[in-house]
Design an enzyme around this catalytic site. Sequence first.
Site, short mmCIF file in Angstrom:
data_model
loop_
_atom_site.label_atom_id
_atom_site.label_comp_id
_atom_site.label_asym_id
_atom_site.label_seq_id
_atom_site.Cartn_x
_atom_site.Cartn_y
_atom_site.Cartn_z
N THR A 196 32.79 40.19 40.18
CA THR A 196 32.13 40.11 41.21
C THR A 196 32.28 40.35 42.10
O THR A 196 32.86 40.14 43.19
CB THR A 196 31.40 38.75 40.49
OG1 THR A 196 30.41 37.88 41.52
CG2 THR A 196 33.21 37.38 40.67
N GLU A 248 31.60 37.54 44.68
CA GLU A 248 31.57 36.82 45.02
C GLU A 248 33.28 36.95 44.99
O GLU A 248 33.23 35.81 45.81
CB GLU A 248 31.24 35.38 43.75
CG GLU A 248 29.92 35.39 43.88
CD GLU A 248 29.68 34.22 43.46
OE1 GLU A 248 30.09 33.12 43.49
OE2 GLU A 248 28.49 33.96 43.22
N TYR A 285 34.81 28.99 40.65
CA TYR A 285 34.46 30.76 40.02
C TYR A 285 35.00 31.28 40.40
O TYR A 285 35.55 32.73 40.03
CB TYR A 285 33.24 30.70 39.70
CG TYR A 285 32.13 31.89 39.30
CD1 TYR A 285 32.75 32.41 37.75
CD2 TYR A 285 31.69 32.81 40.36
CE1 TYR A 285 32.48 33.72 37.81
CE2 TYR A 285 31.33 33.81 39.95
CZ TYR A 285 31.65 33.97 38.36
OH TYR A 285 31.34 35.50 38.45
N LYS A 344 37.95 34.49 39.49
CA LYS A 344 37.54 35.70 39.55
C LYS A 344 38.32 36.67 40.33
O LYS A 344 38.68 38.10 40.05
CB LYS A 344 35.91 35.93 39.89
CG LYS A 344 35.54 35.88 38.33
CD LYS A 344 34.80 35.87 37.02
CE LYS A 344 34.46 37.76 37.41
NZ LYS A 344 34.68 37.89 35.42
#
Length: 347
Positions: free
Chosen positions: A126, A128, A151, A155
């Site tokens: 991602t 992010e 989160y 990742k």
Amino acid sequence: MKILVTGGAGFIGSNFVRYMLARYPDVNVVNFDALTYAGNLENLQDLETDPRHVFVRGNIAAMEDVESLFRSHAFDAVVNFAAESHVDRSLHMGADVFIQTNVAGVQMLMDAVRMNGVGRFMQVSTDEVYGSLGEQGRFSESSPIQPNNPYAATKAAADLMVRAACRSHGLDAVITRCSNNFGPYQFPEKLIPLMIANAMEDKPLPVYGDGQHVRDWIFVTDHCAAIDCVLRNGKTGMIYNVGGDHDIPNLDVVRGILRCLGKPETLIRYVEDRPGHDRRYAIDASRIKRELGWKPVYDFEPALSRTVEWYVANRKWWERIRTGVYREYYEQLYRGRLESGEDGDAS
Ligand code: NAD
Ligand code: DAU
């Protein structure tokens, strides 16, 4: 070609399975999913009779599940979607399960891939992991890794483990880092489906902070096409950013949804901001465009109306989720087989 898709009962995974089976007659998919709150076999109902799609319930972070899976099948490639994917849950419900699935689970899969001689491992990551942008600029693959919520941190950790497996064990792995997806079958905890469902029920639409946080929206089918492209042609060890070239403030997205539904803006409520809320994401996807010839083909406005239409036409799907009834589906579908011991653990 036999592909293991993990997390294929979730939003992007189920769209990817459908995409691959429709596109390639010679592709077989084993879909391995723990069916957490976000996994929903109703997302795959139209594939139930397709012999090229086999569903196996299991946890990527449980060694016995993973070993049994790789004992039963020989895979040409593994595409890992399985994850705890919701930022707010990682902030408010604890990070443990995020660490288990998003980090330990990825390592478990990579070990199995190496031990069983699978051709390629693909990690669906991602944007992010890059943290937040200021007013200017876009994330490139060499932007610093600066995750700002649990989160995103898990990742990012997984991406580093994939890098390490490539460098130290010669694992043939590729990583994609995509921006915010939207489209059919997205769990109604995420911005777009939540706002559609609330507006349809004339409930308030909770916009965090000032609503000026920017996300780069991509229609899910474009993401699936990018994953397919990287899976087939990506260079070992390479990271590919994927984005929709459509970075806009959340408030514009919410207003767009209200317009599609013919509902008033008085439904909008400004609520307390998400802690550590990343201000802006925008992706520079020039590497995948230049090197692999992929580009997004769905324009945002028509894809958003199409998505709204899907949620209107599939009201029962999201109502069953919001009432919790969808979780009974697995038991109903597999009851006969489970009793005769033909399927895995349904507990
Ligand atoms: P989702 O939450 O809709 O689906 C996740 C799926 O993984 C569910 O079916 C769930 O049951 C399964 N799962 C969870 N833990 C598991 C475990 N331990 N073992 C096996 N299966 C497990 O998520 P999504 O939005 O479809 O995202 C899929 C992937 O894409 C994630 O890795 C996410 O980080 C990544 N991603 C998502 C977006 C986005 O905008 N949604 C953008 C970029 C990357
Ligand atoms: O950028 C990719 C990421 O996009 C993925 O890695 C994640 O798995 C996915 O969940 C998504 O993360 P976001 O946090 O960006 O998505 P979400 O839909 O939760 O929120 C989008 C924006 O909308 C964000 O700025 C927070 C805001 N928001 C969200 C919700 C749920 C609101 O204002 N109100 C809400 O109720």
